[in-house]
Motif scaffolding. Structure first.
Motif, PDB file in Angstrom:
ATOM      1  N   ALA A   7      -5.696  -5.631  -2.405  1.00  0.00           N
ATOM      2  CA  ALA A   7      -5.748  -5.431  -3.847  1.00  0.00           C
ATOM      3  C   ALA A   7      -7.219  -5.030  -4.042  1.00  0.00           C
ATOM      4  N   GLY A   8      -7.403  -3.834  -5.169  1.00  0.00           N
ATOM      5  CA  GLY A   8      -8.778  -3.763  -5.529  1.00  0.00           C
ATOM      6  C   GLY A   8      -9.705  -2.897  -4.653  1.00  0.00           C
ATOM      7  N   SER A   9      -9.015  -2.750  -3.309  1.00  0.00           N
ATOM      8  CA  SER A   9      -9.918  -1.724  -2.288  1.00  0.00           C
ATOM      9  C   SER A   9      -9.625  -0.167  -2.808  1.00  0.00           C
ATOM     10  N   ASP A  10     -10.219   0.729  -2.103  1.00  0.00           N
ATOM     11  CA  ASP A  10     -10.109   1.920  -2.526  1.00  0.00           C
ATOM     12  C   ASP A  10      -8.720   2.545  -1.674  1.00  0.00           C
ATOM     13  N   VAL A  11      -8.377   1.875  -0.533  1.00  0.00           N
ATOM     14  CA  VAL A  11      -7.110   2.254   0.028  1.00  0.00           C
ATOM     15  C   VAL A  11      -5.839   1.925  -0.761  1.00  0.00           C
ATOM     16  N   HIS A  12      -5.975   0.563  -1.592  1.00  0.00           N
ATOM     17  CA  HIS A  12      -4.781   0.229  -2.333  1.00  0.00           C
ATOM     18  C   HIS A  12      -4.926   1.265  -3.475  1.00  0.00           C
ATOM     19  N   ARG A  13      -5.996   1.393  -4.062  1.00  0.00           N
ATOM     20  CA  ARG A  13      -5.963   2.295  -5.408  1.00  0.00           C
ATOM     21  C   ARG A  13      -5.087   3.708  -5.280  1.00  0.00           C
ATOM     22  N   GLU A  14      -5.693   4.111  -3.856  1.00  0.00           N
ATOM     23  CA  GLU A  14      -5.105   5.491  -3.461  1.00  0.00           C
ATOM     24  C   GLU A  14      -3.769   5.600  -3.155  1.00  0.00           C
ATOM     25  N   ARG A  15      -3.150   4.425  -2.665  1.00  0.00           N
ATOM     26  CA  ARG A  15      -1.603   4.173  -2.270  1.00  0.00           C
ATOM     27  C   ARG A  15      -0.888   3.973  -3.537  1.00  0.00           C
ATOM     28  N   HIS A  16      -1.310   3.203  -4.533  1.00  0.00           N
ATOM     29  CA  HIS A  16      -0.898   2.962  -5.649  1.00  0.00           C
ATOM     30  C   HIS A  16      -0.737   4.383  -6.529  1.00  0.00           C
ATOM     31  N   ARG A  17      -1.788   4.903  -6.379  1.00  0.00           N
ATOM     32  CA  ARG A  17      -1.618   6.380  -7.154  1.00  0.00           C
ATOM     33  C   ARG A  17      -0.544   7.221  -6.527  1.00  0.00           C
ATOM     34  N   ALA A  18      -0.295   7.342  -5.144  1.00  0.00           N
ATOM     35  CA  ALA A  18       0.502   7.981  -4.683  1.00  0.00           C
ATOM     36  C   ALA A  18       1.829   7.625  -4.987  1.00  0.00           C
ATOM     37  N   ALA A  41      10.989   4.057  -2.971  1.00  0.00           N
ATOM     38  CA  ALA A  41      10.507   3.332  -1.754  1.00  0.00           C
ATOM     39  C   ALA A  41      10.847   4.649  -0.721  1.00  0.00           C
ATOM     40  N   ASP A  42      11.872   5.259  -0.299  1.00  0.00           N
ATOM     41  CA  ASP A  42      12.109   6.040   0.728  1.00  0.00           C
ATOM     42  C   ASP A  42      11.127   7.246   0.447  1.00  0.00           C
ATOM     43  N   ALA A  43      10.933   7.574  -0.717  1.00  0.00           N
ATOM     44  CA  ALA A  43      10.176   8.998  -0.955  1.00  0.00           C
ATOM     45  C   ALA A  43       8.677   8.705  -0.768  1.00  0.00           C
ATOM     46  N   CYS A  44       8.550   7.316  -0.819  1.00  0.00           N
ATOM     47  CA  CYS A  44       7.182   6.987  -0.489  1.00  0.00           C
ATOM     48  C   CYS A  44       6.791   6.530   0.728  1.00  0.00           C
ATOM     49  N   GLY A  45       7.807   6.270   1.666  1.00  0.00           N
ATOM     50  CA  GLY A  45       7.667   6.018   3.114  1.00  0.00           C
ATOM     51  C   GLY A  45       7.376   4.559   3.153  1.00  0.00           C
ATOM     52  N   LEU A  46       8.198   3.751   2.114  1.00  0.00           N
ATOM     53  CA  LEU A  46       7.695   2.283   2.077  1.00  0.00           C
ATOM     54  C   LEU A  46       9.209   1.667   2.191  1.00  0.00           C
ATOM     55  N   THR A  47       9.132   0.278   2.781  1.00  0.00           N
ATOM     56  CA  THR A  47      10.164  -0.623   2.389  1.00  0.00           C
ATOM     57  C   THR A  47      10.346  -0.909   0.851  1.00  0.00           C
ATOM     58  N   LYS A  48      11.497  -1.441   0.553  1.00  0.00           N
ATOM     59  CA  LYS A  48      11.442  -1.894  -0.788  1.00  0.00           C
ATOM     60  C   LYS A  48      10.491  -3.007  -1.247  1.00  0.00           C
ATOM     61  N   ALA A  49      10.369  -3.929  -0.279  1.00  0.00           N
ATOM     62  CA  ALA A  49       9.107  -4.862  -0.310  1.00  0.00           C
ATOM     63  C   ALA A  49       8.002  -4.307  -0.451  1.00  0.00           C
ATOM     64  N   GLY A  50       7.654  -3.149   0.600  1.00  0.00           N
ATOM     65  CA  GLY A  50       6.294  -2.669   0.509  1.00  0.00           C
ATOM     66  C   GLY A  50       6.251  -1.771  -0.822  1.00  0.00           C
ATOM     67  N   LEU A  51       7.189  -1.458  -1.535  1.00  0.00           N
ATOM     68  CA  LEU A  51       7.049  -0.645  -2.785  1.00  0.00           C
ATOM     69  C   LEU A  51       6.368  -1.709  -3.837  1.00  0.00           C
ATOM     70  N   TYR A  52       7.238  -3.038  -3.655  1.00  0.00           N
ATOM     71  CA  TYR A  52       6.898  -4.168  -4.695  1.00  0.00           C
ATOM     72  C   TYR A  52       5.285  -4.548  -4.646  1.00  0.00           C
TER      73      TYR A  52
ATOM     74  N   PRO B 265      -3.238   0.361 -14.208  1.00  0.00           N
ATOM     75  CA  PRO B 265      -2.096  -0.007 -13.493  1.00  0.00           C
ATOM     76  C   PRO B 265      -2.442  -0.764 -12.080  1.00  0.00           C
ATOM     77  N   GLY B 266      -3.716  -0.551 -11.821  1.00  0.00           N
ATOM     78  CA  GLY B 266      -4.357  -0.950 -10.453  1.00  0.00           C
ATOM     79  C   GLY B 266      -3.971  -2.812 -10.439  1.00  0.00           C
ATOM     80  N   GLY B 267      -3.921  -3.098 -11.638  1.00  0.00           N
ATOM     81  CA  GLY B 267      -3.887  -4.701 -11.751  1.00  0.00           C
ATOM     82  C   GLY B 267      -2.534  -5.121 -11.512  1.00  0.00           C
ATOM     83  N   SER B 268      -1.570  -4.478 -11.105  1.00  0.00           N
ATOM     84  CA  SER B 268      -0.061  -4.668 -10.988  1.00  0.00           C
ATOM     85  C   SER B 268       0.369  -5.429  -9.721  1.00  0.00           C
ATOM     86  N   ALA B 269      -0.511  -5.389  -8.691  1.00  0.00           N
ATOM     87  CA  ALA B 269      -0.074  -5.986  -7.366  1.00  0.00           C
ATOM     88  C   ALA B 269       0.140  -7.435  -7.240  1.00  0.00           C
TER      89      ALA B 269
END
Lengths: 269, 269
Positions: A7-18, A41-52, B265-269
């Protein structure tokens, strides 16, 4: 299974944005109620847990999408122009950047949800509305400053602010990136139209204005005609008035010959 | 139980109109899926059977509301201006009438559904889109005619048409009939803004424009300043440029001291 980005990393921010952009697209296509967390979740290519890992809950999703829309807007449009000293140049730069933002396909659905969804309630709604209002106030203050500095005519700053917003935000409803007007040209045309005005030549004396022009308006029109003359471009006079009937016919033709398909709802009983 | 009014009669038309306006209000408040036929019947003071005397089916309701929205628009805005010979006066009258239509509370929700709901499909969608396009084409043709007659500057008619529409149709998003700007004044201000333009005085030489102005634009600006001078109103020069820092500070203050409530929204994880 790949480790979730920190959380807070560039990769996290990019994925959150997507995730938010994908969710926005699904909600625009299917509606908020119909788009399930599993669909997203399906559209993002994630599991439900991954989406949350990226979203708090479905209930918070609209707020997150709108907050994200305001974040992009503030970063890309508002903050870069705050430092421009001249109020008219500040407003011009702001319009140009806002047009470029709304013509981008990537964030289109985020913009739509930001401006069309009314389903937020309570504190969430207040939070988004406060950020929208700050933009309106910024525009109003800039128009008022431009008036004080003698850079623009006397206008109602609130009307000018909402006219500016309407022109710019309506774009996402009609603009097509593969259409005949590219975004750069659209921005140049709108800037010119809004800040420069439209009318150069006065109506012929026989064509009475629909509403009597205010004294300032009449003065300005005379001034513009004179300016055109002194600048070496004689104010072109419209040709002699054609018969009203012929023009009405042309207008009707421009509108399309018949009213076709538009059946009156009165016929439904 | 009172006899249902005869189809085609004035009473029937009036009640049908009231049904569509009430249904539009409920759909805007609750969403199309959530608003049941029973809810709509209750709100109209009708039984379900009574309601079906006015509407074909719930599925057709959105189309009926949109068709009704286009009917009112064409009757109140478009048809009365088609016969105006001068293209600029035609466009001015059109804007004025359209502003009055969208500031009326009675048909507000009908307008919202007409311009925001995307749920129509197939032939119904084509039917509504064709009527909307006819309005755009009418505006484009009028702008093109005004250009040919030398009444307005060279603009891209399509951009002018959508700028006109954006300014006017965005109004339902912010206008309050009990607000400080009455509809008449709003219409006068917007007409003046759109057709007359905004900028009177050039920027001081130190304030470089964000994008270089086109030659025609520079000529026009010089011409307007000269016109103001010859018309007995000297073009007011802005005061000496203040320090950019001070202006930035003022702009930030106008925007509101802090960014407050707008959590990322980045603070949501």
């Amino acid at each position: 299974m790949p480790r979730a980005p920190e959380a807070g990393s560039d990769v996290h921010r990019e994925r959150h944005r997507a995730v938010l952009e994908t969710a926005a697209r699904l909600i625009c296509e299917q509606g908020y109620e119909a788009a399930s967390v599993q669909d997203i979740a399906d559209a993002c290519g994630l599991t439900k847990a991954g989406l949350y890992y990226y979203i708090r809950s479905k209930e918070d999703l609209l707020l997150e999408i709108m907050s994200y829309g305001m974040d992009i807007f503030e970063e890309r449009v508002l903050l870069p122009v705050l430092g421009i000293a001249d109020p008219v140049e500040r407003l011009r730069a702001c319009m140009e950047k806002n047009i470029h933002l709304v013509t981008e396909q990537r964030s289109k659905e985020v913009t739509i949800i930001l401006h069309e969804h009314e389903t937020l309630t309570g504190a969430a709604r207040q939070q988004i509305n406060a950020r929208k209002k700050r933009y309106v106030h910024f525009l109003e203050a800039s128009f008022a400053e431009a008036m004080r500095e003698g850079r623009i005519r006397a206008v109602e700053p609130r009307v000018a602010a909402f006219a500016f917003l309407g022109m710019v935000l309506w774009i996402y409803k009609w603009f097509r990136p593969d259409g005949k007007i590219p975004a750069d040209r659209l921005a140049a045309e709108m800037l010119d139209l809004f800040f420069g005005g439209l009318v150069t030549a006065p109506a012929t004396p026989t064509a009475a204005p629909v509403a009597p022009a205010a004294p300032g308006e009449r003065l300005r029109r005379r001034g513009q005609a004179r300016a055109a003359a002194t600048a070496g471009r004689p104010a072109r006079r419209p040709p002699p008035r054609r018969r009203a009937q012929a023009t009405r016919q042309a207008a009707l033709e421009a509108l399309g010959a018949g009213r076709g398909g538009g059946g009156r709802p009165g016929g439904s009983a």
